[in-house]
Design an enzyme around this catalytic site. Structure first.
Site, PDB file in Angstrom:
ATOM      1  N   GLY A  72       0.825  -1.199   0.000  1.00 26.36           N
ATOM      2  CA  GLY A  72       0.000   0.000   0.000  1.00 26.36           C
ATOM      3  C   GLY A  72       0.859   1.248   0.000  1.00 26.36           C
ATOM      4  O   GLY A  72       0.575   2.226  -0.678  1.00 26.36           O
ATOM      5  N   ALA A  73       1.933   1.186   0.787  1.00 25.28           N
ATOM      6  CA  ALA A  73       2.845   2.316   0.891  1.00 25.28           C
ATOM      7  C   ALA A  73       4.150   1.846   1.534  1.00 25.28           C
ATOM      8  O   ALA A  73       4.188   0.793   2.158  1.00 25.28           O
ATOM      9  CB  ALA A  73       2.234   3.424   1.734  1.00 25.28           C
TER      10      ALA A  73
ATOM     11  N   HIS B 159       0.572   6.159   9.198  1.00 26.53           N
ATOM     12  CA  HIS B 159       1.370   4.955   9.440  1.00 26.53           C
ATOM     13  C   HIS B 159       2.794   5.143   8.926  1.00 26.53           C
ATOM     14  O   HIS B 159       3.769   4.938   9.655  1.00 26.53           O
ATOM     15  CB  HIS B 159       0.686   3.767   8.758  1.00 26.53           C
ATOM     16  CG  HIS B 159       1.426   2.472   8.839  1.00 26.53           C
ATOM     17  ND1 HIS B 159       1.007   1.417   9.619  1.00 26.53           N
ATOM     18  CD2 HIS B 159       2.550   2.040   8.234  1.00 26.53           C
ATOM     19  CE1 HIS B 159       1.848   0.411   9.495  1.00 26.53           C
ATOM     20  NE2 HIS B 159       2.799   0.759   8.638  1.00 26.53           N
ATOM     21  N   GLU B 160       2.924   5.567   7.671  1.00 26.34           N
ATOM     22  CA  GLU B 160       4.265   5.707   7.096  1.00 26.34           C
ATOM     23  C   GLU B 160       5.051   6.821   7.785  1.00 26.34           C
ATOM     24  O   GLU B 160       6.275   6.724   7.947  1.00 26.34           O
ATOM     25  CB  GLU B 160       4.195   5.957   5.585  1.00 26.34           C
ATOM     26  CG  GLU B 160       3.413   4.921   4.784  1.00 26.34           C
ATOM     27  CD  GLU B 160       3.756   3.472   5.093  1.00 26.34           C
ATOM     28  OE1 GLU B 160       4.891   3.204   5.534  1.00 26.34           O
ATOM     29  OE2 GLU B 160       2.880   2.606   4.906  1.00 26.34           O
TER      30      GLU B 160
HETATM   31  N1  BES Z   1       6.778  -1.259   5.518  1.00 26.16           N
HETATM   32  C1  BES Z   1       5.499  -1.436   4.953  1.00 26.16           C
HETATM   33  C2  BES Z   1       5.523  -1.728   3.476  1.00 26.16           C
HETATM   34  C3  BES Z   1       5.881  -3.131   3.114  1.00 26.16           C
HETATM   35  C4  BES Z   1       4.927  -4.125   3.189  1.00 26.16           C
HETATM   36  C5  BES Z   1       7.133  -3.462   2.672  1.00 26.16           C
HETATM   37  C6  BES Z   1       5.252  -5.426   2.858  1.00 26.16           C
HETATM   38  C7  BES Z   1       7.462  -4.752   2.346  1.00 26.16           C
HETATM   39  C8  BES Z   1       6.521  -5.741   2.424  1.00 26.16           C
HETATM   40  C9  BES Z   1       4.625  -0.208   5.164  1.00 26.16           C
HETATM   41  O1  BES Z   1       4.972   0.567   6.260  1.00 26.16           O
HETATM   42  C10 BES Z   1       3.233  -0.690   5.437  1.00 26.16           C
HETATM   43  O2  BES Z   1       3.029  -1.272   6.454  1.00 26.16           O
HETATM   44  N2  BES Z   1       2.306  -0.445   4.535  1.00 26.16           N
HETATM   45  C11 BES Z   1       0.939  -0.898   4.669  1.00 26.16           C
HETATM   46  C12 BES Z   1       0.008   0.265   4.885  1.00 26.16           C
HETATM   47  C13 BES Z   1      -0.448   0.463   6.279  1.00 26.16           C
HETATM   48  C14 BES Z   1      -1.546   1.499   6.329  1.00 26.16           C
HETATM   49  C15 BES Z   1      -0.848  -0.751   7.046  1.00 26.16           C
HETATM   50  C16 BES Z   1       0.550  -1.575   3.383  1.00 26.16           C
HETATM   51  O3  BES Z   1       1.336  -1.561   2.452  1.00 26.16           O
HETATM   52  O4  BES Z   1      -0.539  -2.103   3.325  1.00 26.16           O
HETATM   53 ZN    ZN Z   2       4.467  -0.194   8.089  1.00 20.68          ZN
END
Ligand code: BES
Ligand code: ZN
Length: 868
Positions: A282-283, A318-319
């Site tokens: 997602g991000a 979150h980010e």
């Molecule tokens: N660090 C993660 C992104 C990520 C996810 C990297 C899986 C590698 C593998 C990021 O901080 C994250 O948690 N993103 C979430 C969004 C959040 C609102 C829960 C996502 O991508 O869904």
């Molecule tokens: Zn995260």
């Protein structure tokens, strides 16, 4: 030469059994230059790594993946030691080793310079290409996704979170392109006789490789100066950049809020956030350069529903929380991933609640993160929050509900136990102490312990080191609670949270296996007030009836009502209680008024209906009638007209009830949906309110055919925003006609749907047996192609496997899925397979246990005969 792993030269194994790099040298600084080629989809790179030599050595091993190293130069204190070293690569361990005759000596500094090239891949990993359409032409940007282990795919590096170094990045690109990296621009110079520019960025602070990011392409931006340093949102030219304003202003406010909450200045000179057209998650929290999936950052307030806005707020916050928790202070290794993700999740809800108190997100938490955590954690194939991961292919798989949801639930529990202020004081101390460093779980507990004077570590260890959760049983009279830790001897310290007419007992901790408690009034008591703790309570049917009455009498909070329904639903599914008890409980709740509670009621009916999908039609119809009887009155009462003055929660309640009634074939709602759709199809886009867009599409597809399908498919192709496009894409699968099912499946792999969205058309097929079966056949028949499109290292293959299998619920289906994956190499998605199998197995057992129980209840309550 191929160097084996056992000789300790490349990809060695350390004491914890982790596959990590040898410790003979340590990176201090990377000077990295990259030049993407948008014609060949490749890039050239040079990296000079300053190293500290820890011990006398004649080799350097570092991580690489699908990179070609052309040459290497090793220097020591500025003098060349070797200009033609031997270079070998171990593909399996994702390492390259540079060997040279003259030893580097302990305590000295060395430099390793490498020229390399790589592929600007289309797998959304490492340094990759992402496409968008402009005037009918496909255009590209180059962007990065390093976490967890793909920095090594972008450039040779020491790709472990604890090996922090400083980075100086230079990007070479066409003059008209925007170049971004973690830091601000230091200089821009003409190169290649003025044909291109070299954009050099300032040197970063100490940081982990997985947070490095760079982006090259034609981008637009909006900017705000409402924070101490500039904040921008960037997007490709096909997007309306004004849709970045909401995230932009929220980011500025949130950064200011976090600086106070963490008592720590944001250390970078700018904050850029970029909407990337192809994005696997997602991000991603890259320090100073957050990347997003378009729908998770760009918001068109006019055409988006309330839940989309909430998701964007959550994602941005979150980010941004990671900028401190994760980026400034980083877990030592990936088995501490939950520290990152659990905390950022908790913090985003905490700050969302501060910025949008009217959203009441902590109520939603109980039906969202808490339920995801308990649900995954009830499977045998779950894992402890602190999970040993050894190899790269295991790391991707733990970005799951345990790390995010159970992790944040553990923090919510401890923050309530200590008090939020004390909790945050501990967090501030932790950040101060470990800034620019790495930590383990125990470091957080000791900071919280110091701040509170309470034995945090001893209370929390059990929760992070074990699988599962306790299920205390409240026995009738006299009430006493028996704790049952699943599959182990671990005794959970259970914060009982006993609610009675006298209020909540916040202090009692159940630390024994069984204990008796006195309650002031046997007529009313409930455990786990507000569901602050991580457990489910098993009540007798009589007690549940009393609780339903208490709910009606206004004695229970929203969290209590929703959590109690969730517990009852889950415990019925797992055999602790009878399903008839759940049905009776739900039946007594039709006077409910709150969105969150209704949401959970419908989740539980939905779960039951989904499990029973392959049962006989009569029972399924009866369950549908039951749903209709439960929701119709409320749906009609709140209606489906939306007004500005509704407020966030009422809007969502209306949308929820409309969808639930429509899908249970309430004739008035179905007719309303069809009327709106007819006007919509005739060109009046505003005829369907964004809050119910998905429900209307689903209802008309379910009750219609190819005419509706064409209109919705056209919306997927031509709607102006990604949000609208993807809503249409998610719904297409609701069409049950075999020809239309086939079209939906073909669409998934047609190239028209981006890999990042492949799960959307697949997900839409989950509500009917024909769709579920066709989807599985499709997976089997196209396995090789799907495997190639979504390599396991991406993490999306696991999602697709779960989607295409977990809807099954018969023994024969279980056997078939099991047999199929037995014949496959499941490396990189084995957790998804076992979780799917566990989920199917649980349903098979549930149905076998309660088939008659459900039928009898439906009969007794006259749903079996009902022709409503
Ligand atoms: N660090 C993660 C992104 C990520 C996810 C990297 C899986 C590698 C593998 C990021 O901080 C994250 O948690 N993103 C979430 C969004 C959040 C609102 C829960 C996502 O991508 O869904
Ligand atoms: Zn995260």
């Amino acid at each position: 030469m191929c160097i084996s792993r056992r000789d300790g030269v490349s990809g060695s194994t350390n004491v914890q059994g982790r596959e990590v790099l040898p410790t003979n040298v340590k990176p201090v600084h990377y000077d990295l230059t990259l030049e993407p080629n948008f014609e060949k989809f490749t890039y050239d790179g040079t990296v000079t790594i300053d190293l500290h030599v820890n011990e006398d050595t004649d080799f350097i091993s570092l991580n690489t993946n699908e990179l070609k190293i052309h040459d290497a130069v090793v220097s020591s204190n500025g003098t060349v030691v070797e200009s033609k070293p031997q270079i070998s690569t171990n593909k399996d361990a994702q390492t390259s080793t540079i060997k040279f005759p003259q030893a580097l000596s302990a305590g000295s500094s060395a430099q390793l310079k490498l020229n390399f090239s790589g592929i600007l891949n289309d797998n959304m990993a490492g340094f990759y290409r992402s496409s968008y359409q402009e005037n009918g032409e496909t255009k590209y940007i180059a962007s990065t996704q390093m976490e967890p282990t793909d920095a090594r795919r972008a450039f040779p590096c020491f790709d472990e979170p604890a090996l922090k170094a400083k980075f100086t990045v230079t990007l070479v690109a066409d003059k008209g392109m925007t170049c971004l990296s973690n830091m601000d621009v230091a200089s821009e110079t003409d190169v290649q006789g003025g044909a291109k520019k070299a954009v050099k960025f300032n040197t970063s602070p100490l940081m982990s490789t997985y947070l490095v990011a760079f982006i090259v392409g034609h981008l637009k931006y909006v900017e705000t100066n409402n924070f101490r340093v500039p904040v921008r949102v960037y997007a490709t030219p096909d997007q309306d950049i004004e849709h970045g304003r909401f995230s932009l202003e929220l980011a500025a406010k949130t950064l200011a809020f976090y600086e106070k909450a963490f008592d720590s200045e944001f250390p970078l000179p700018k904050m850029d956030m970029v909407a990337v057209p192809d994005f696997s998650a997602g991000a991603m929290e890259n320090w100073g350069l957050i990347t997003y999936r378009i729908v998770d950052v760009l918001l068109d307030e006019k055409t988006a529903g309330a839940s989309r806005k909430e998701r964007i707020a959550e994602t941005v916050q979150h980010e941004l929380a990671h900028q401190w928790f994760g980026n400034l202070v980083t877990m030592d290794f990936w088995d501490g991933l939950w520290l990152n993700e659990g905390f950022a999740t908790w913090m985003s809800w905490y700050s969302c609640n501060v910025f949008y108190p009217e959203w009441k997100v902590w109520q939603t938490y109980v039906i969202d993160n808490l339920q995801s955590a308990l649900s995954l954690d009830s499977l045998r194939s779950s894992h402890p929050i602190e999970v040993p991961v050894k190899r790269a292919d295991e790391i991707n798989q733990i970005f799951d509900a345990i790390s995010y949801s159970k992790g944040s639930s553990v923090l919510r529990m401890i923050s309530k136990y200590l008090g939020e202020d004390v909790f945050l004081q501990g967090v501030r101390n932790y950040i101060k102490k470990h800034a620019y460093g790495n930590t383990e779980t125990g470091d957080l507990w000791s900071a919280l312990g110091d701040a509170s004077g309470k034995p945090v570590q001893s209370v929390m260890d059990v929760w992070t080191k074990n699988v599962g959760f306790p299920v205390p049983k409240a026995e009738p009279i006299p009430p006493h609670w028996r704790r049952q830790a699943r599959g182990g001897s671990s005794l959970y310290p259970v914060m009982l949270g006993l609610r009675s007419k006298e209020g909540i007992d916040e202090n009692t901790m159940l630390t024994e296996r069984e204990k008796e408690f006195k309650v002031p009034d046997l007529d009313f008591y409930k455990l786990n007030a507000d569901h602050s703790a991580i457990y489910r309570t098993s009540y007798s049917p009589e007690r549940l009836a009393k609780l339903a009455k208490a709910a009606r009498d206004g004695l229970l909070t929203v969290e209590d009502r929703a959590g109690m329904i969730a517990d009852s639903g889950a415990l019925a599914a797992s055999g602790y209680q009878k399903t008839s008890g759940l049905l009776s409980l739900l039946q007594g709740l039709d006077t409910e008024s709150e969105f969150v509670v209704w949401n959970e009621i419908l989740t539980r009916i939905g779960g039951l209906r989904a499990a029973w999908l392959f049962e006989d039609q009569k029972t399924k119809d009866a369950l549908k009638s039951f749903q209709r009887a439960l929701v119709s009155a409320k749906a009609h009462e709140v209606g489906w007209e939306f007004s500005e003055s509704d407020g966030h929660i009422l809007q969502q309640l209306k949308a929820l009830m409309f969808g639930a009634a429509g899908l249970a074939e309430d004739p008035v709602v179905v007719k309303a949906a069809q009327d709106m759709f007819a006007r919509f199809a005739a060109g009046d886009i505003s005829a369907i309110h964004p809050n119910i867009r998905g429900s209307v599409f689903t209802i008309v597809l379910k009750n219609g055919g190819s005419k509706e399908y064409e209109v919705i498919l056209d919306r997927f192709r031509n709607a102006p925003t990604s949000d609208e496009k993807t809503t249409a894409l998610r719904c297409l699968g609701a069409a049950e006609d075999p020809e239309l099912i086939k079209r939906t499946l073909d669409l998934a792999t047609s190239g028209e749907v981006k890999n990042q969205d492949i799960y959307m058309p697949l997900g839409g097929l989950r509500n009917h047996t024909a769709g579920i079966q066709a989807r599985w056949t499709w997976l089997k028949e196209n396995w090789d192609e799907i495997y190639k499109r979504l390599p396991p290292s991406l993490g999306m293959l696991g999602t697709v496997v779960q989607l295409t299998t977990a809807s099954f619920s018969t023994q024969a289906q279980l056997d078939e899925v099991d047999a199929f994956f037995k014949s496959k190499d499941t490396k990189g998605y084995d957790r998804a397979v076992s979780q799917s199998l566990d989920a199917i197995r649980a349903k098979v057992n549930w149905i076998n246990r309660d088939r008659e129980d459900v039928e009898t209840w439906l009969n007794k309550n006259q749903y079996l005969q009902s022709k409503l």
